[in-house]
Design a protein around this motif. Structure first.
Motif, PDB file in Angstrom:
ATOM      1  N   GLN A   1      -2.777  -3.776 101.441  1.00 26.03           N
ATOM      2  CA  GLN A   1      -2.604  -4.993 102.235  1.00 26.03           C
ATOM      3  C   GLN A   1      -1.512  -5.861 101.609  1.00 26.03           C
ATOM      4  O   GLN A   1      -0.597  -6.319 102.271  1.00 26.03           O
ATOM      5  N   SER A   2      -1.673  -6.010 100.328  1.00 25.78           N
ATOM      6  CA  SER A   2      -0.743  -6.871  99.603  1.00 25.78           C
ATOM      7  C   SER A   2       0.659  -6.293  99.663  1.00 25.78           C
ATOM      8  O   SER A   2       1.642  -6.994  99.952  1.00 25.78           O
ATOM      9  N   LEU A   3       0.806  -4.980  99.382  1.00 25.84           N
ATOM     10  CA  LEU A   3       2.127  -4.339  99.389  1.00 25.84           C
ATOM     11  C   LEU A   3       2.764  -4.405 100.782  1.00 25.84           C
ATOM     12  O   LEU A   3       3.939  -4.705 100.944  1.00 25.84           O
ATOM     13  N   PHE A   4       1.939  -4.129 101.798  1.00 25.51           N
ATOM     14  CA  PHE A   4       2.479  -4.064 103.154  1.00 25.51           C
ATOM     15  C   PHE A   4       2.941  -5.438 103.634  1.00 25.51           C
ATOM     16  O   PHE A   4       4.053  -5.585 104.165  1.00 25.51           O
TER      17      PHE A   4
ATOM     18  N   LYS B   1       6.141  -6.551 102.032  1.00 26.32           N
ATOM     19  CA  LYS B   1       7.375  -5.868 102.425  1.00 26.32           C
ATOM     20  C   LYS B   1       7.693  -6.002 103.907  1.00 26.32           C
ATOM     21  O   LYS B   1       8.841  -6.126 104.291  1.00 26.32           O
ATOM     22  N   PHE B   2       6.675  -5.923 104.749  1.00 26.02           N
ATOM     23  CA  PHE B   2       6.970  -5.872 106.200  1.00 26.02           C
ATOM     24  C   PHE B   2       6.392  -7.030 107.004  1.00 26.02           C
ATOM     25  O   PHE B   2       6.779  -7.229 108.149  1.00 26.02           O
ATOM     26  N   GLY B   3       5.410  -7.726 106.492  1.00 24.03           N
ATOM     27  CA  GLY B   3       4.833  -8.858 107.217  1.00 24.03           C
ATOM     28  C   GLY B   3       3.807  -8.427 108.250  1.00 24.03           C
ATOM     29  O   GLY B   3       3.743  -7.255 108.641  1.00 24.03           O
ATOM     30  N   ALA B   4       3.007  -9.403 108.696  1.00 19.70           N
ATOM     31  CA  ALA B   4       1.889  -9.124 109.612  1.00 19.70           C
ATOM     32  C   ALA B   4       2.358  -8.629 110.968  1.00 19.70           C
ATOM     33  O   ALA B   4       1.647  -7.898 111.662  1.00 19.70           O
TER      34      ALA B   4
ATOM     35  N   VAL C   1       1.758   0.118 112.540  1.00 20.72           N
ATOM     36  CA  VAL C   1       1.031   0.945 111.588  1.00 20.72           C
ATOM     37  C   VAL C   1      -0.313   1.393 112.184  1.00 20.72           C
ATOM     38  O   VAL C   1      -0.803   2.498 111.913  1.00 20.72           O
ATOM     39  N   TYR C   2      -0.904   0.576 113.061  1.00 15.29           N
ATOM     40  CA  TYR C   2      -2.142   0.987 113.736  1.00 15.29           C
ATOM     41  C   TYR C   2      -1.892   2.239 114.573  1.00 15.29           C
ATOM     42  O   TYR C   2      -2.695   3.177 114.593  1.00 15.29           O
TER      43      TYR C   2
ATOM     44  N   TYR D   1       4.093   1.873 104.337  1.00 12.43           N
ATOM     45  CA  TYR D   1       3.548   2.452 105.577  1.00 12.43           C
ATOM     46  C   TYR D   1       2.647   3.647 105.252  1.00 12.43           C
ATOM     47  O   TYR D   1       1.552   3.787 105.768  1.00 12.43           O
ATOM     48  N   VAL D   2       3.205   4.523 104.393  1.00 19.90           N
ATOM     49  CA  VAL D   2       2.461   5.741 104.025  1.00 19.90           C
ATOM     50  C   VAL D   2       1.116   5.361 103.400  1.00 19.90           C
ATOM     51  O   VAL D   2       0.059   5.906 103.745  1.00 19.90           O
TER      52      VAL D   2
END
Lengths: 146, 932
Positions: free
Chosen positions: B41-44, B47-50, B56-57, B111-112
């Motif tokens: 959660q933190s990494l994503f 880097k990419f925001g909400a 990603v879903y 993402y991965v």
């Protein structure tokens, strides 16, 4: 003279009757007759039409065929059971080797009892089938090993 | 405290090591999941925001479906504990790769990792529950799944704390190493459980073994699901629940965003809320789930979450505030991972192991992701496309919750049916041979077969072609008519008589020398017929034949096959004289048999009735049987009572039952009189139920019910057995008599009493007979209990459950208990399950006896109770045990024999035992005196 409970205790030790409920054995005990044989007295002869089976309480009996002793039966063991079921003539002669005390179960009384007590029939079936399986597996084992 | 905890957790002897390992296992799995979730959660977000989350879903939905398909192909033939170890190895390898600086620095890695965490969460928890399904039987599952769920909830809380306090110290990425260590422990625990419970895992496979069709063997998971109504319902429950969960989550986010605009306040709120939700979940799991599932069963446990969400959403629609939005989320959070999760896992229990292994992970992984995709689209549709306020989502949730409740009802029904099927699968399917020999080719084939058939096959073939006319049949029929087997001969002659022409009568003449009048009468019929019609004028030579069998055969042929004119040839009143005078050579016994066989053809009337009455008292069983057969055909009223009395004769009983049943309802009154009269010989009373069960009607049921409280145990048993048979084969009859309910309570009380006594008897050689007798009494009482239950529930299912309860396989026994748990009425269930569930516990028995108005009896006081009780055999055993075990404090009971033997007239075994013991005691006393 044994009481019903003592007969039940004797019957339940025998493999053939071991599966029957104690209450069923009490019914069986009620039709069983106590008999005494002197040494060398004959219980039945080879070729005779069977009318009863026996459970030896004390003493011993030799089973002979054509004059040769094939098997000896002692306390707690039964004899004449197969003939009781198939009605075929006795395959052996039976003679007491000592003063012998036994329970005799008459064929007619036995069938009367079975006709009213299916639970006893089921128990006997279980035991007889187990005997047959054992005989079959004993016959199969040497062949299997070979 | 220890006792309280033991009672609360209800983990029993023999389950502790495995259950502790399983709790630790799920604790670690969920702790790791929470940790890696936080990292991803933190990494994503960094880097990419909400805003990138929807993409990603979609990726998760696509990847998870593919992985589920590959997984279920890979998994189908591998034991689950081994599969877990392989999966864990793969997970560890992945985590170590993720931690490599090069990989971690790779831009799309976030993402991965996001997708990977989603798949990890679903896959590892699905595997855990798959293992739990195999290790625990349905009864254990009901107690222990809630405790396992508690481990999961605590794992989530612990994972949160580890992340909260570990990340600042170790660094976010280094938490992956902590995760690796925890997963290694998980793999070790899976190996331990797999080895420790190898026997149970095999039992599970055997208990749910069934003969898979070729299609099932080769079918993939999706096809198996598609072809199974039950699996489709399970999938529907999971799918609807996930859609609602996702919508709830979205709605909750909207509410929080609207009511708490400040970023830091929002973070603080989320942190606090989820910690509290974790604890609420934990408390629900610990205190509610297990009890709820055990007390109310899977149906209520499954329904609680949709009902709560329906009500919560309703409140939110009316009052759309932060507090009501929080309420809905709490309702979801409190029950989803507790009651809902536990009941979902229970749903998999009745599924055969092979099918479960192929489908469970597929359902869990695929359905989860697919349903989340649907939910995301629903939210987008409502809020973006249709432009509704987010509060409108609650309306959809209420609708979905209602649908969920309906699906739950169906799923619960199928769950019970699946258990019933697993019990009934042990039955043998019977093949039915249906032949329709209508065309010439079939008849030719039949004739050919008859030519080669032995007696047994011929009898069967002749039955199949009865009524068929064809010239090609004549030759084989003439051959078969010569058979020494009377059935074959009679069937062949009957069929020959139907053939229009070409029957070579001369080849049948030899059959007139037979002694069987049935064969002879049929030969006479053919010899005296023109085509298929009997010509009376041709009977003369046979009526005057020297052989009585031929004369009788001619009479029977005239009576049976002749028209009125043929019947006139033989005046019934002169029959006896005719038969006795003409021959004179036969002995009386033979003559009686011949005359009795004539009853088969005599028309109803006083002559036939007189013959029947006379022959029913014959010494010859054959003659009596003829009279009974005739009674079944002619049904004269005068024969009813003699027939009822004849039930005592074992050689006649079978035919007597048929004969009495042939009278139909008109005989029930007489049967009831004999049956309810306790002076009727036991051999007669015992067999009357077998007659009544052949006349299935309400009157027969009422008569049988009237004796279920009879003091004679065997008569009670016979009545219950026949009631069960009637109920198995005839619907629409009423069994809900108060007397049956009362009887059920009595048998329950009796069963508990026998259990109490069994536990109470001191285990010595001297008590062996008593212990064996008590065990038998207990089984007989429970047998009667199940027969009574079969009056209220599907009888075949209840009997199947009763049989399964005696299985040596604990999983099969547990399946039976679980089935009973679901079908019995709450009032009966408590008592019955208390008897059959697991091992008897002293505390449970004492409590049950107290509630049933009885009390536990300690050793050796129970001997006194048994010795004075109404059961003759048990009293005799107890008295014998008093003597054999030297219970001198109770010797006063043996002394009763001295003066009052007359009191025991109705208890012959007790009386006899007392008498024998008196002799023994006197002998012992005398021997002591001599010694002195």
């Amino acid at each position: 003279m044994l009481s019903t409970i003592e007969r039940v205790l004797a019957l339940e030790k025998n493999e053939l009757f071991a599966e029957i409920s104690t209450e069923g054995l009490a019914h069986l005990a009620a039709i069983a007759e106590e008999v005494e044989f002197h040494a060398n007295e004959s219980l039945f002869e080879e070729g005779a039409i069977p009318d009863a089976c026996y459970l030896i309480l004390a003493g011993g009996v030799d089973l002979t065929r054509s004059g040769r002793t094939e098997l000896s039966v002692g306390p707690g063991e039964d004899l004449g059971v197969w003939a009781l079921f198939d009605g075929e003539p006795r395959a052996f002669s039976a003679k007491a080797t000592a003063n012998t005390h036994a329970l005799r179960i008459g064929q007619e009384e036995f069938y009367d009892l079975l006709s009213d007590h299916t639970d006893i029939v089921q128990s006997l079936f279980r035991t007889l089938v187990r005997r047959i399986r054992r005989v079959l597996s004993e016959q199969a084992s040497p062949a299997g090993q070979a | 405290m220890k006792r309280w905890l033991q009672k609360l957790l209800d983990i029993r002897e023999g389950e502790r090591a495995t259950t502790f390992a399983m709790i630790t296992y799920i604790f670690l799995i969920i702790a790791v999941l929470t940790m890696v979730k936080s990292v991803r959660q933190s990494l994503f977000l960094q880097k990419f925001g909400a805003a990138s989350l929807p993409y990603v879903y979609l990726m998760i939905a696509a990847v998870a479906g593919t992985i589920a398909t590959i997984y279920q192909r890979f998994a189908k033939n591998v034991p689950v504990h081994r599969l877990i170890v392989w999966t864990m190895g793969f997970v560890i390898l992945n985590l170590l790769i993720f931690r490599l600086p090069v990989v971690a620095a790779w831009e799309p890695m976030a993402y991965v990792l996001y997708v990977w965490v989603a798949v990890y969460g679903i896959l590892t928890t699905a595997q855990f529950w798959l293992l739990a399904n195999e290790v625990y039987d349905p009864r254990q599952a009901k107690r222990l799944f809630a405790i396992l769920g508690t481990g999961a909830t605590l794992g989530g809380i612990a994972g949160g704390y580890i992340t909260q306090y570990g990340a600042p110290v170790l660094g976010t990425e280094n938490l992956l190493f902590v995760s690796v260590a925890m997963i290694v422990v998980c793999a070790a625990l899976a190996i331990y459980v797999g080895r420790a419970e190898a026997g149970r895992i095999q039992d599970a496979a055997r208990a749910l073994r069934y003969k898979a069709s070729a299609a099932e063997k080769t079918a993939g998971g999706f096809r198996l699901i598609w072809e199974s109504r039950y699996l489709k319902l399970v999938m529907a429950v999971i799918s609807i629940s996930i859609i609602i969960a996702t919508v709830v989550d979205n709605q909750f986010s909207f509410v929080v965003q609207e009511h708490i605009p400040d970023k830091d306040a929002k973070t603080a709120f989320f942190g606090q809320f989820f910690t509290w939700l974790g604890w609420i979940g934990f408390l629900t799991q610990f205190f509610v789930t297990g009890r709820l599932v055990r007390r109310f069963g899977i149906g209520v446990a499954m329904a609680i979450l949709p009902v709560a969400l329906f009500l919560g959403s309703g409140v939110f629609v009316l009052v759309p505030m932060l507090s009501t939005g929080v309420l809905v989320k709490i309702a979801d959070g409190a029950f989803r991972y507790t009651t809902h999760k536990a009941s979902l896992e229970l749903l998999y229990l009745p599924i055969p192991v092979g099918v479960k292994n192929k489908t469970k992970t597929f359902i869990d992984v695929f359905t989860d992701r697919f349903s989340k995709g649907i939910a995301a689209l629903l939210v987008l549709l409502v809020t973006s496309v249709l432009g509704f306020e987010y509060t409108a989502l609650s309306w959809f949730m209420m609708g979905l919750a209602l649908l969920w409740i309906v699906v739950t009802i169906f799923a619960r029904r199928e769950y019970v049916a699946a258990f019933r099927d697993s019990l009934m699968r042990r039955r043998i399917d019977e093949d039915e041979l249906i032949l329709s020999p209508t065309d010439a080719a079939t008849v030719d084939a039949m004739a050919e077969a008859l030519n080669r058939a032995d007696d047994m096959r011929a009898a069967r073939l002749l039955e199949l072609i009865s009524g068929v006319k064809s010239p090609v049949l004549v030759t084989p029929l003439v051959r078969l008519a010569q058979s020494q087997n009377p059935i074959v001969s009679i069937r062949a002659l009957d069929l020959l008589a139907l053939q229009d022409s070409g029957v070579p009568a001369v080849q049948l003449l030899g059959l007139l020398d037979r002694t069987d009048v049935e064969v002879v009468s049929r030969v006479v019929r053919i010899l005296c017929s023109d085509g298929a019609r009997l010509k009376p004028v041709r009977l003369g030579p046979y009526l005057a034949d020297d052989r009585p069998v031929v004369r009788l055969g001619a009479v029977m042929a005239a009576l049976r096959y002749g028209d009125d004119a043929a019947g006139d040839i033989v005046d019934p009143e002169t029959l006896e004289r005719f038969l006795t005078d003409s021959g004179g050579q036969e002995d009386r016994r033979q003559l009686d048999r011949l005359m009795a066989s004539l009853l088969r053809a005599l028309p109803p009337g006083p002559i036939a009735t007189n013959y029947m009455q006379r022959f029913l008292n014959s010494d010859d069983p054959e003659v009596r049987l003829e009279a009974i057969r005739a009674a079944a055909r002619l049904r004269p009223r005068e024969l009813v009572e003699p027939l009822v009395r004849a039930l005592a004769d074992r050689r006649l009983r079978y035919r007597v039952r048929d004969a009495l049943a042939a009278y139909g309802e008109s005989v029930i009154g007489t049967l009831a009189d004999y049956f309810q009269d306790r002076r009727t010989p036991r051999a007669v009373r015992f067999h009357i139920p077998r007659v009544l069960e052949r006349i299935p009607c309400q009157r027969a049921v009422d008569v049988l019910v009237s004796v279920v409280s009879d003091p004679d145990e065997s008569v009670r048993f016979a009545a219950l057995r026949s009631l069960g048979r009637i109920r198995s084969q005839n619907g629409g009859l009423v069994y809900t008599h108060e007397v049956l309910q009362q009887k059920l309570r009595e048998e329950i009380a009796k069963s508990y009493r026998y259990q109490d006594w069994q536990l109470g008897v001191s285990a010595t050689d001297a008590t062996a007979l008593l212990r064996k007798t008590l065990a038998e009494k207990y089984w007989k009482a429970t047998d009667r209990l199940f027969r009574l239950l079969a009056m209220q529930h599907p009888p075949d299912d209840v009997y199947a459950a009763a049989r399964a309860l005696r299985s040596p396989n604990p999983r099969i026994r547990a399946n039976a208990v679980e089935y009973l748990d679901n079908i019995l009425a709450p009032g009966d269930k408590r008592w019955v399950l208390g008897l059959v569930d697991d091992r008897p516990s002293r505390e449970r028995i004492e409590r049950a006896l107290k509630e049933l108005g009885d009390e536990s009896t300690p050793w050796p006081a129970l001997l006194e109770r048994q010795a004075q009780g109404p059961d003759d055999w048990l009293a005799a055993c107890a008295l014998y045990t008093i003597w054999a075990d030297r219970q001198t404090a109770l010797f006063h009971l043996l002394d009763k024999a001295d003066g009052s033997l007359a009191d025991w007239e109705d208890r012959p075994l007790t009386k006899e035992t007392l008498s024998a013991l008196r002799v023994k005691r006197a002998a012992t006393q005398s021997s002591h005196d001599t010694d002195r």
